[in-house]
Design a protein around this motif. Structure first.
Motif, mmCIF file in Angstrom:
data_model
loop_
_atom_site.group_PDB
_atom_site.id
_atom_site.type_symbol
_atom_site.label_atom_id
_atom_site.label_comp_id
_atom_site.label_asym_id
_atom_site.label_seq_id
_atom_site.Cartn_x
_atom_site.Cartn_y
_atom_site.Cartn_z
ATOM 1 N N LEU A 43 32.906 -26.519 18.143
ATOM 2 C CA LEU A 43 34.057 -26.858 17.956
ATOM 3 C C LEU A 43 34.777 -27.924 18.752
ATOM 4 C CD1 LEU A 43 35.178 -23.096 17.908
ATOM 5 C CD2 LEU A 43 35.088 -24.375 16.204
ATOM 6 N N HIS A 44 33.924 -28.478 19.619
ATOM 7 C CA HIS A 44 34.387 -29.361 20.847
ATOM 8 C C HIS A 44 33.551 -30.712 20.360
ATOM 9 C CE1 HIS A 44 36.314 -26.482 23.071
ATOM 10 N NE2 HIS A 44 35.850 -25.727 22.581
ATOM 11 N N TYR A 45 32.249 -30.680 19.963
ATOM 12 C CA TYR A 45 31.427 -31.687 19.853
ATOM 13 C C TYR A 45 30.767 -32.038 18.518
ATOM 14 C CZ TYR A 45 32.285 -30.917 24.915
ATOM 15 O OH TYR A 45 33.042 -30.813 26.047
ATOM 16 N N GLY A 46 31.346 -31.278 17.702
ATOM 17 C CA GLY A 46 31.089 -31.649 16.232
ATOM 18 C C GLY A 46 29.589 -31.394 15.853
ATOM 19 N N SER A 47 28.846 -30.607 16.399
ATOM 20 C CA SER A 47 27.272 -30.303 16.252
ATOM 21 C C SER A 47 27.271 -29.650 14.939
ATOM 22 C CB SER A 47 26.651 -29.645 17.322
ATOM 23 O OG SER A 47 27.491 -28.552 17.582
ATOM 24 N N THR A 48 27.474 -30.109 13.882
ATOM 25 C CA THR A 48 27.353 -29.336 12.439
ATOM 26 C C THR A 48 26.879 -30.237 11.556
ATOM 27 O OG1 THR A 48 28.629 -28.286 10.871
ATOM 28 C CG2 THR A 48 29.787 -29.936 12.113
ATOM 29 N N CYS A 49 26.109 -29.830 10.476
ATOM 30 C CA CYS A 49 25.407 -30.555 9.345
ATOM 31 C C CYS A 49 25.484 -29.529 8.039
ATOM 32 C CB CYS A 49 24.313 -31.357 9.386
ATOM 33 S SG CYS A 49 22.973 -30.465 9.829
ATOM 34 N N PHE A 50 25.330 -30.125 6.862
ATOM 35 C CA PHE A 50 25.465 -29.106 5.685
ATOM 36 C C PHE A 50 24.757 -29.802 4.676
ATOM 37 C CE2 PHE A 50 29.404 -31.600 5.508
ATOM 38 C CZ PHE A 50 29.371 -31.816 4.241
ATOM 39 N N GLU A 51 24.347 -29.143 3.778
ATOM 40 C CA GLU A 51 23.865 -29.520 2.442
ATOM 41 C C GLU A 51 24.589 -28.960 1.159
ATOM 42 O OE1 GLU A 51 21.603 -31.762 0.771
ATOM 43 O OE2 GLU A 51 21.433 -32.476 2.810
ATOM 44 N N SER A 78 19.136 -34.662 8.904
ATOM 45 C CA SER A 78 20.420 -34.459 9.633
ATOM 46 C C SER A 78 20.729 -33.663 11.004
ATOM 47 C CB SER A 78 21.751 -33.859 8.732
ATOM 48 O OG SER A 78 21.789 -34.745 7.486
ATOM 49 N N ALA A 79 19.818 -32.615 10.905
ATOM 50 C CA ALA A 79 19.783 -31.722 12.009
ATOM 51 C C ALA A 79 19.036 -32.316 13.156
ATOM 52 C CB ALA A 79 19.022 -30.575 11.784
ATOM 53 N N ARG A 80 17.989 -33.221 13.049
ATOM 54 C CA ARG A 80 17.402 -34.037 13.973
ATOM 55 C C ARG A 80 18.399 -35.072 14.609
ATOM 56 N NH1 ARG A 80 12.711 -33.028 10.644
ATOM 57 N NH2 ARG A 80 13.419 -34.716 9.396
ATOM 58 N N LEU A 81 18.891 -35.851 13.771
ATOM 59 C CA LEU A 81 19.890 -36.830 14.375
ATOM 60 C C LEU A 81 21.067 -36.349 14.864
ATOM 61 C CD1 LEU A 81 19.736 -39.289 11.227
ATOM 62 C CD2 LEU A 81 18.664 -39.807 13.517
ATOM 63 N N LEU A 82 21.470 -34.959 14.738
ATOM 64 C CA LEU A 82 22.512 -34.408 15.917
ATOM 65 C C LEU A 82 22.112 -33.552 16.947
ATOM 66 C CD1 LEU A 82 24.649 -33.064 12.456
ATOM 67 C CD2 LEU A 82 25.385 -34.705 14.310
ATOM 68 N N CYS A 83 20.758 -33.635 16.811
ATOM 69 C CA CYS A 83 19.990 -32.962 18.173
ATOM 70 C C CYS A 83 20.119 -31.374 17.770
ATOM 71 C CB CYS A 83 20.549 -33.442 19.372
ATOM 72 S SG CYS A 83 20.089 -35.139 19.633
ATOM 73 N N VAL A 175 23.878 -39.151 7.819
ATOM 74 C CA VAL A 175 23.822 -37.851 8.079
ATOM 75 C C VAL A 175 25.014 -36.806 7.122
ATOM 76 C CG1 VAL A 175 24.270 -35.978 10.100
ATOM 77 C CG2 VAL A 175 22.973 -38.358 10.498
ATOM 78 N N LYS A 176 24.610 -35.760 6.879
ATOM 79 C CA LYS A 176 25.743 -35.170 6.105
ATOM 80 C C LYS A 176 26.291 -34.277 7.026
ATOM 81 C CE LYS A 176 26.271 -33.004 1.463
ATOM 82 N NZ LYS A 176 27.190 -34.187 1.064
ATOM 83 N N THR A 177 27.344 -34.687 7.602
ATOM 84 C CA THR A 177 27.974 -33.916 8.601
ATOM 85 C C THR A 177 29.588 -33.845 8.408
ATOM 86 O OG1 THR A 177 28.460 -33.949 11.223
ATOM 87 C CG2 THR A 177 28.040 -35.955 10.217
ATOM 88 N N GLY A 178 30.225 -32.912 8.971
ATOM 89 C CA GLY A 178 31.715 -32.698 8.538
ATOM 90 C C GLY A 178 32.573 -34.020 9.337
ATOM 91 N N GLY A 179 31.884 -34.606 10.389
ATOM 92 C CA GLY A 179 32.577 -35.493 11.106
ATOM 93 C C GLY A 179 32.668 -36.797 10.093
ATOM 94 N N ASN A 180 32.047 -37.178 9.272
ATOM 95 C CA ASN A 180 31.961 -38.293 8.546
ATOM 96 C C ASN A 180 33.117 -38.240 7.575
ATOM 97 O OD1 ASN A 180 29.761 -39.581 9.909
ATOM 98 N ND2 ASN A 180 28.061 -39.022 8.175
ATOM 99 N N TYR A 181 33.171 -36.804 7.020
ATOM 100 C CA TYR A 181 34.317 -36.778 5.947
ATOM 101 C C TYR A 181 35.696 -36.856 6.566
ATOM 102 C CZ TYR A 181 30.366 -35.377 2.787
ATOM 103 O OH TYR A 181 29.258 -35.529 2.181
ATOM 104 N N ALA A 182 35.668 -36.257 8.005
ATOM 105 C CA ALA A 182 36.946 -36.311 8.577
ATOM 106 C C ALA A 182 37.432 -37.728 8.889
ATOM 107 C CB ALA A 182 36.774 -35.462 9.869
#
Length: 330
Positions: A43-51, A78-83, A175-182
């Motif tokens: 919620l604070h640092y955007g640590s999320t990815c999806f498929e 995606s998970a590795r690149l987002l730690c 990376v398939k992460t919500g931050g890119n779409y936002a």
């Protein structure tokens, strides 16, 4: 009748949690809201990815997931690149298969499909961890019966060409992460309102990349050309499939950097299309840039786009043999 893309859900989800250095066994549960600590890392640092992947029902009633292994591998990247903790590939595959088998009665007739959305996010309750990865994580898999992604269906799309702003940070486009779409949402929303377009093609500094939600391809009678995988664009599974199909059908395939002037020259004679799990292969009919309009194939979906789309759909549906080994039976 399938509801608007992504707005209808099966009543069952699959989930697992990572705590204490290990993943729990995957479980099926009823779809429901869940509680999360307000300090959760995601919620604070955007640590999320999806498929996003699809399961299809064939004419004989059998069910098949398209390129399951590639989607599992991309989530791991995606998970590795987002730690984030990386779910074991065999466990994630098993969870997806188990969910599809459980909700298989929800899978609509082709060309509609069951869209599958694995979602991974960090859950550490610590707002002081901006510079540290989340030790704990949760994995959820949603299932959603879907039809066409674009409201126009198979009609050609209008794209605004954005040559100044980026879709996301250059190294993170893969990376398939919500931050890119936002990051792209305000640009896409403004372009839709001002120019009545369907999407935005991001070309920062003239480097033709992709739209906010799909890869971009140039197509003609002889070639398929698309941006190389340099980290700025998503390594689309549909993109890879189209390129492999195109080569098999005799097209010359090129993955390289593309400039805006080349695109404008190309579309005066050739075709352009967007590829993605949701979009499949959707033709582009118009590019808008500055005060200029650049019609593509007279504003219609081109014959080569139709040919490649149909070749892929024939594999999805089981009408053509799966010569590439892309389908996983459930």
């Amino acid at each position: 009748m399938v509801a608007q893309f992504g707005s209808q859900f099966s009543a069952t989800v699959a989930h697992s949690a990572y705590t204490g250095g290990r993943w729990s066994a995957g479980e099926l549960a009823p779809l429901a809201e869940f509680a999360m600590h307000p300090a959760a890392h995601v919620l604070h640092y955007g640590s999320t990815c999806f498929e996003g992947l699809k399961a299809y029902r064939h004419g004989d009633g059998s069910v098949h997931i398209f390129r399951l292994d590639r989607h599992v591998a991309r989530l791991a990247n995606s998970a590795r690149l987002l730690c984030l903790p990386v779910p074991p590939a065999d466990q994630l595959e098993s969870m997806i298969r188990g969910l599809v088998e459980t909700v298989r009665d929800d899978i609509p007739e082709y060309p509609s499909a069951l869209y599958l959305r694995p979602l991974l996010f960090g859950t550490d309750a610590n707002i002081g961890s901006a510079a540290r990865p989340s030790n704990d994580a949760t994995l959820y898999i949603l299932a959603s019966p879907v039809g066409e992604y674009f409201e126009k269906g198979e009609q050609a799309l209008r794209l605004w060409v954005e040559d100044k702003q980026m879709r996301t940070s250059p190294h993170f486009g893969q990376v398939k992460t919500g931050g890119n779409y936002a990051a792209a949402l305000a640009i896409v929303t403004a372009a839709k309102a001002r120019y009545a377009v369907d999407q935005v093609l991001f070309c920062p500094g003239g480097d033709v990349q992709e739209t906010a939600a799909a890869n971009f391809l140039l197509i003609d009678d002889r070639q398929v050309v698309t941006k190389r995988l340099d980290g700025t664009i998503l390594p689309g599974v549909t993109r890879a499939s189209i390129l492999e199909l195109a080569a098999d059908l005799g097209y010359t395939v090129e993955e390289r950097d593309i400039g805006l002037e080349e695109v404008f020259a190309w579309v005066s004679q050739g075709e352009a299309a967007l590829s993605g799990t949701a979009a499949v292969l959707t033709g582009v009919g118009m590019l808008l840039h500055d005060n200029d309009e650049h019609p593509v194939n007279g504003g219609q979906v081109g014959p080569n786009t139709i040919r490649l789309r149909q070749a892929l759909m024939d594999i999805h549906s089981g009408r053509a043999p799966d010569r590439f080994g892309w389908l996983s039976a459930v």
